[in-house]
Design a protein around this motif. Structure first.
Motif, PDB file in Angstrom:
ATOM      1  N   GLY A 192       0.787  -1.293  -0.030  1.00  0.00           N
ATOM      2  CA  GLY A 192       0.070   0.045  -0.001  1.00  0.00           C
ATOM      3  C   GLY A 192       0.810   1.311   0.068  1.00  0.00           C
ATOM      4  O   GLY A 192       0.261   2.199   0.142  1.00  0.00           O
ATOM      5  N   ALA A 193       2.149   1.008  -0.113  1.00  0.00           N
ATOM      6  CA  ALA A 193       3.012   2.318  -0.142  1.00  0.00           C
ATOM      7  C   ALA A 193       2.692   3.375  -1.548  1.00  0.00           C
ATOM      8  O   ALA A 193       2.489   2.632  -2.525  1.00  0.00           O
ATOM      9  CB  ALA A 193       4.387   2.018  -0.041  1.00  0.00           C
ATOM     10  N   GLU A 194       2.754   4.596  -1.278  1.00  0.00           N
ATOM     11  CA  GLU A 194       2.530   5.416  -2.125  1.00  0.00           C
ATOM     12  C   GLU A 194       3.745   5.554  -3.153  1.00  0.00           C
ATOM     13  O   GLU A 194       4.756   5.518  -2.646  1.00  0.00           O
ATOM     14  CB  GLU A 194       2.425   6.893  -1.685  1.00  0.00           C
ATOM     15  N   VAL A 195       3.396   5.571  -4.350  1.00  0.00           N
ATOM     16  CA  VAL A 195       4.673   5.470  -5.363  1.00  0.00           C
ATOM     17  C   VAL A 195       4.755   6.966  -5.612  1.00  0.00           C
ATOM     18  O   VAL A 195       3.963   7.652  -6.160  1.00  0.00           O
ATOM     19  CB  VAL A 195       4.351   4.661  -6.782  1.00  0.00           C
ATOM     20  N   VAL A 196       5.987   7.465  -5.080  1.00  0.00           N
ATOM     21  CA  VAL A 196       6.254   8.888  -5.454  1.00  0.00           C
ATOM     22  C   VAL A 196       6.365   9.174  -6.748  1.00  0.00           C
ATOM     23  O   VAL A 196       6.443  10.222  -7.286  1.00  0.00           O
ATOM     24  CB  VAL A 196       7.336   9.288  -4.412  1.00  0.00           C
TER      25      VAL A 196
END
Ligand SMILES: Cc1cc2nc3c(=O)[nH]c(=O)nc-3n(C[C@H](O)[C@H](O)[C@H](O)COP(=O)(O)OP(=O)(O)OC[C@H]3O[C@@H](n4cnc5c(N)ncnc54)[C@H](O)[C@@H]3O)c2cc1C
Length: 394
Positions: A315-319
């Motif tokens: 669920g990590a944000e893809v920066v």
């Protein structure tokens, strides 16, 4: 425009500056080393500094394996050690940070035979990963040293290698750092937005894409993938290409991961914790491609592989997703040194996947070549060897 109209002379040096072509990690270190040696330097970068391969996200400082030791591995080993001092010096001179940390590397061992091989390397490392006063390990471990999910159990069915030599920098921070170090020196001219079309070696000048010319005493060609073309263009070229670009894609994620954790490497997949809650994921290695600088589904596949191995990335944000071209010289070794016919032209590049760990030391070699001194690099790194390889029949 001719050469910069301010005096290019530093006491006792030729009146023309040393021209460095390219503001990637190679060109930046070269300009710094040459300027520190007392020469006037002009660095010409087509766009902005760090816009090429050096503007990526990963920054892994991966040591070569400790088996079958040779002078190339020794060169990289010494470079990985001396980088630390270089970074400390620049950070204290500029007050900036490079994102450097000798965080180590974990290599999961999912199968028993991999463990046997790793145990052999553990013995090798005891012999060769040694320097006065310090040693590094390639240690096979069974426990989840850095927590159950780093990486998750399935991946360490036969243990893990913990390598204490590897580390990381943040590429964009380190290019900004070296740039700042350069700009603190008065005899350096940084020209951004100046592309070099060709080198007129006989007349000691570079021909710019905008029609201007830059006179030089020596030119260090550090244009990344384009360096090959610039060197080939010095005289009629009939050989194989001197090098090529290998596309790589990567991504930067925002995730609650301790930046001190070692990077994880498994079969081309890198998970690299950086400062500030960022984790870089890489990399593809593509020899054929239509769009060198755009990402596609392959980077998503990397993120999925990484998430399966490290649940903290769930669920990590893809920066950011990023793609670039790694300069790979013919024969794969880095390329440095004076051109045999035009000793005023010095190549610097072809670092392929390990440039960030060795660029400062290759730049020293380029500086030695400029002074006519021994470069102290493995013979296979010399530009002359690459030229021979390119000229040879298959
Ligand atoms: C996805 C990916 C992941 C990577 N991961 C790692 C890693 O983890 N660790 C590692 O050590 N390496 C890694 N690399 C490799 C590393 O990024 C490169 O080897 C390195 O950045 C090359 O540096 P360079 O200075 O030779 O070239 P570049 O950074 O490409 O710099 C060349 C510069 O020259 C300029 N230029 C080109 N032609 C001209 C011209 N004619 N006139 C003026 N300027 C010109 C360009 O604009 C550019 O800024 C990775 C590469 C990729 C693509």
């Amino acid at each position: 425009m001719a050469s910069p109209d301010r005096p290019a002379r530093v006491a006792g040096q030729p009146s023309r500056p040393v021209l460095v072509i390219g503001g990637g990690i190679m060109g930046l270190w070269a300009a710094l080393k040459v300027a520190r040696a007392g020469f006037a330097v002009t660095l010409a970068e087509r766009g902005r500094v760090g816009q090429g391969a050096s503007g990526g996200l990963l920054g892994a400082l991966m040591a070569h394996m400790p088996d079958r030791w040779n002078e190339k591995k020794q060169f990289q080993f010494e470079a990985l050690l001396s980088l630390e001092d270089e970074i400390v010096r620049l950070e204290s001179e500029t007050g900036m940070a490079s994102g450097y940390r000798r965080s180590g590397r974990l290599i999961p061992l999912p199968k028993p035979h991999l463990r046997e091989i790793a145990l052999g390397h553990e013995r090798d490392a005891r012999q060769v990963w040694q320097a006065p006063g310090r040693g590094f390990e390639w240690r096979v471990v069974d426990e989840a040293m850095f927590g159950e999910g780093w990486p998750q159990a399935h991946y360490r069915a036969s243990g893990l290698v913990f390598d204490t030599l590897a580390g990381r920098v943040f590429p964009r921070s380190v290019t900004a750092l070296v740039r700042a170090g350069l700009q603190a020196l008065t005899h350096v001219t940084l020209l951004e937005g100046v592309g070099i079309r060709a080198i007129d070696a006989r007349n000691f000048k570079a021909l710019c894409e905008n029609g201007d010319e830059i006179a030089f005493s020596h030119v260090i060609v550090a244009g990344g993938v384009e360096a090959f073309r610039l060197i080939e263009g010095l005289r009629p070229w009939t050989g194989k290409p001197l090098g090529m670009g290998v596309k790589g894609q990567s991504a930067l994620l925002r995730a609650p991961v301790d930046p001190a954790l070692p990077l994880i490497y498994l079969e081309g997949l890198y998970v690299v914790p950086h400062e500030g809650g960022m984790v870089a994921i890489g990399s593809t290695s593509e020899n054929s491609f239509d769009a060198p600088f755009t990402t596609d589904g392959q980077v998503q596949a990397l993120i999925e592989r990484a998430t399966e191995m490290v649940p903290a990335l769930e669920g990590a944000e893809v920066v950011e997703r990023w793609a670039g071209l790694r300069p790979k010289a013919i024969g794969r070794d880095p390329m440095v040194g004076a051109h045999p016919e035009f000793p005023q032209v010095i190549a610097l590049g072809g670092g392929f996947k390990v440039s960030f760990g060795i660029a400062h030391k290759l730049a020293e070699a380029a500086c030695a070549a400029l002074k006519g001194e021994d470069m102290r690099v493995p013979e296979s790194f010399h530009l002359a060897r690459h030229l021979e390889m390119a000229a040879s029949k298959r």
